[in-house]
Design an enzyme around this catalytic site. Structure first.
Site, short mmCIF file in Angstrom:
data_model
loop_
_atom_site.label_atom_id
_atom_site.label_comp_id
_atom_site.label_asym_id
_atom_site.label_seq_id
_atom_site.Cartn_x
_atom_site.Cartn_y
_atom_site.Cartn_z
N SER A 149 0.77 -1.21 -0.07
CA SER A 149 -0.12 0.03 0.04
C SER A 149 0.90 0.97 -0.09
O SER A 149 2.18 0.95 0.36
CB SER A 149 -0.81 0.07 1.36
OG SER A 149 -1.64 1.50 1.38
N TYR A 162 -1.49 -0.54 10.51
CA TYR A 162 -1.28 -0.96 9.23
C TYR A 162 -0.17 -0.65 8.44
O TYR A 162 0.58 -1.35 7.70
CB TYR A 162 -2.87 -0.35 8.62
CG TYR A 162 -3.09 -0.65 7.24
CD1 TYR A 162 -3.30 -1.83 6.82
CD2 TYR A 162 -2.69 0.39 6.15
CE1 TYR A 162 -3.72 -2.24 5.55
CE2 TYR A 162 -3.22 0.22 4.68
CZ TYR A 162 -3.62 -1.14 4.53
OH TYR A 162 -3.84 -1.43 3.11
N1 LIG Z 1 -8.45 -0.49 -1.31
C1 LIG Z 1 -7.59 0.20 -0.94
O1 LIG Z 1 -7.71 1.35 -1.01
C2 LIG Z 1 -6.14 -0.31 -0.91
C3 LIG Z 1 -5.19 0.50 -0.83
C4 LIG Z 1 -3.77 -0.01 -0.69
C5 LIG Z 1 -3.51 -1.36 -0.40
N2 LIG Z 1 -4.85 -2.14 -0.23
C6 LIG Z 1 -4.51 -3.51 -0.29
O2 LIG Z 1 -5.12 -4.35 -1.16
C7 LIG Z 1 -5.49 -5.85 -0.70
C8 LIG Z 1 -6.70 -6.09 -1.02
O3 LIG Z 1 -7.91 -5.14 -0.50
P1 LIG Z 1 -9.18 -4.63 -1.16
O4 LIG Z 1 -9.03 -3.12 -1.14
O5 LIG Z 1 -9.33 -5.29 -2.24
O6 LIG Z 1 -10.19 -4.98 0.03
P2 LIG Z 1 -11.38 -6.15 0.31
O7 LIG Z 1 -12.27 -5.82 -0.71
O8 LIG Z 1 -11.62 -5.80 1.63
O9 LIG Z 1 -10.77 -7.31 0.11
C9 LIG Z 1 -10.02 -8.13 1.05
C10 LIG Z 1 -10.09 -9.64 0.77
O10 LIG Z 1 -9.17 -10.13 1.64
C11 LIG Z 1 -10.05 -11.33 1.92
N3 LIG Z 1 -9.72 -11.90 3.57
C12 LIG Z 1 -9.90 -11.29 4.69
N4 LIG Z 1 -9.70 -11.67 5.77
C13 LIG Z 1 -8.73 -13.01 5.28
C14 LIG Z 1 -8.53 -14.04 5.74
N5 LIG Z 1 -8.51 -14.30 6.88
N6 LIG Z 1 -8.38 -15.38 4.94
C15 LIG Z 1 -8.45 -15.19 3.61
N7 LIG Z 1 -8.86 -14.11 2.82
C16 LIG Z 1 -9.04 -13.03 3.86
C17 LIG Z 1 -11.32 -10.84 1.90
O11 LIG Z 1 -12.17 -11.84 1.60
P3 LIG Z 1 -13.18 -12.77 2.81
O12 LIG Z 1 -13.77 -11.91 3.82
O13 LIG Z 1 -14.29 -13.44 1.90
O14 LIG Z 1 -12.00 -13.91 3.56
C18 LIG Z 1 -11.25 -10.09 0.58
O15 LIG Z 1 -11.45 -11.02 -0.38
C19 LIG Z 1 -5.03 -5.62 0.87
O16 LIG Z 1 -4.02 -6.05 1.00
C20 LIG Z 1 -5.09 -4.15 1.24
O17 LIG Z 1 -4.27 -3.73 2.09
C21 LIG Z 1 -5.96 -1.62 -0.68
#
Ligand SMILES: NC(=O)c1ccc[n+]([C@@H]2O[C@H](COP(=O)([O-])OP(=O)(O)OC[C@H]3O[C@@H](n4cnc5c(N)ncnc54)[C@H](OP(=O)(O)O)[C@@H]3O)[C@@H](O)[C@H]2O)c1
Length: 252
Positions: A149, A162
């Protein structure tokens, strides 16, 4: 022309929503068979059905990767059922913000357990398979893409743990990159800025209220998936080590 990832197998963690779901779909479009890992099986089933409708191959792995055994099993089932592992997208993550003073310790534990330990369990289990794929696949290269991130670059008031987890992902990725790059396993770090997904929605209501003013423009998950696809489709001798991607209006 044959899709460039034809004959390869990719495992995507956190494939049930957001960046993971978008990435899995695009990997499948490019010819990879995809293993989809997350806890919400219904979401994975829907994504897998869509991929199969387009003629792709998808394996649903209902897994909580904070559990070492389930993470290891997810990798083992990918290899057992799809035959190999060429690409690991270490994407599952959680972001729980707010002041450190009086923060619920459980939130800190959740972030360390998933963003750090879950990623490490998957990386550890996948490495022997990635090294093998780099030796014997037609492309003779394999990829591990770790999703960090902007928070893995800059620490801010209210996001300390985080920040800790994502800085850790960056450090581990660079060290591992140096270790395995001559064996043609490319370790890449992707650092998105604000992206419209479910990520922020897991915060406490009072934290959500304070966050509303912080985020303006957002990218779409597909735009981050696009960057990931760029990384894993480079020729064998080109390794994209790191990609920092912000919405244009995001200053910090
Ligand atoms: N969105 C942003 O602004 C942003 C910015 C920078 C970085 N990121 C990074 O991008 C990545 C993806 O996040 P996203 O933004 O796409 O958010 P998201 O829509 O909340 O996706 C998170 C995913 O992680 C899974 N997850 C959560 N707990 C889990 C567990 N215990 N075991 C297996 N899977 C699990 C969730 O699925 P289930 O709940 O079904 O398990 C979901 O598929 C993360 O690492 C986040 O830190 C996001």
């Amino acid at each position: 022309m044959k899709p460039v990832l034809d004959g390869t197998v990719a495992l995507v963690t956190g494939a049930s929503s957001g960046i993971g779901a978008a990435t899995a779909a695009v990997l499948a479009d490019h010819g990879a068979a995809v293993a989809l890992a997350a806890r919400r099986r219904d979401r994975l089933d829907t994504l897998a059905a869509g991929i199969r409708d387009q003629g792709g191959t998808a394996l649903v792995l209902e897994s909580d990767i904070t559990d070492e055994q389930q993470a290891t099993d997810a990798v083992a089932r990918t290899v057992a059922e799809l035959g190999r592992l060429d690409t690991l997208i270490n994407n599952a993550g959680v972001m729980l913000l707010g002041p450190a003073v009086s923060a619920p310790l459980r939130e800190w534990q959740q972030m360390v357990e998933l963003n750090v330990l879950g990623l490490l369990y998957c990386a550890h289990a996948a490495l022997p398979h990635l090294l093998r794929a780099a030796e014997d696949s037609p492309r003779r290269v394999a990829d591990m893409v770790n999703i960090s991130s902007v928070a893995g670059r800059v620490a801010r008031n209210g996001s300390g743990v985080y920040n800790l987890t994502k800085h850790g992902v960056g450090a581990f990725s660079e060290s591992l990159r140096q270790e395995v790059t001559r064996r043609y396993v490319r370790v890449s770090l992707v650092e998105p800025g604000a992206t419209a997904t479910e990520l922020a929605g897991h915060n406490r209501p009072e934290v959500l209220d304070s966050m509303r003013n912080q985020f303006g423009q957002r990218m779409q998950a597909e735009e981050i998936a696009d960057a990931i696809i760029y990384i894993v489709t480079r020729p064998r001798h080109v390794a994209v080590n790191e990609m920092l991607i912000r919405p244009t209006e995001q200053e910090r």
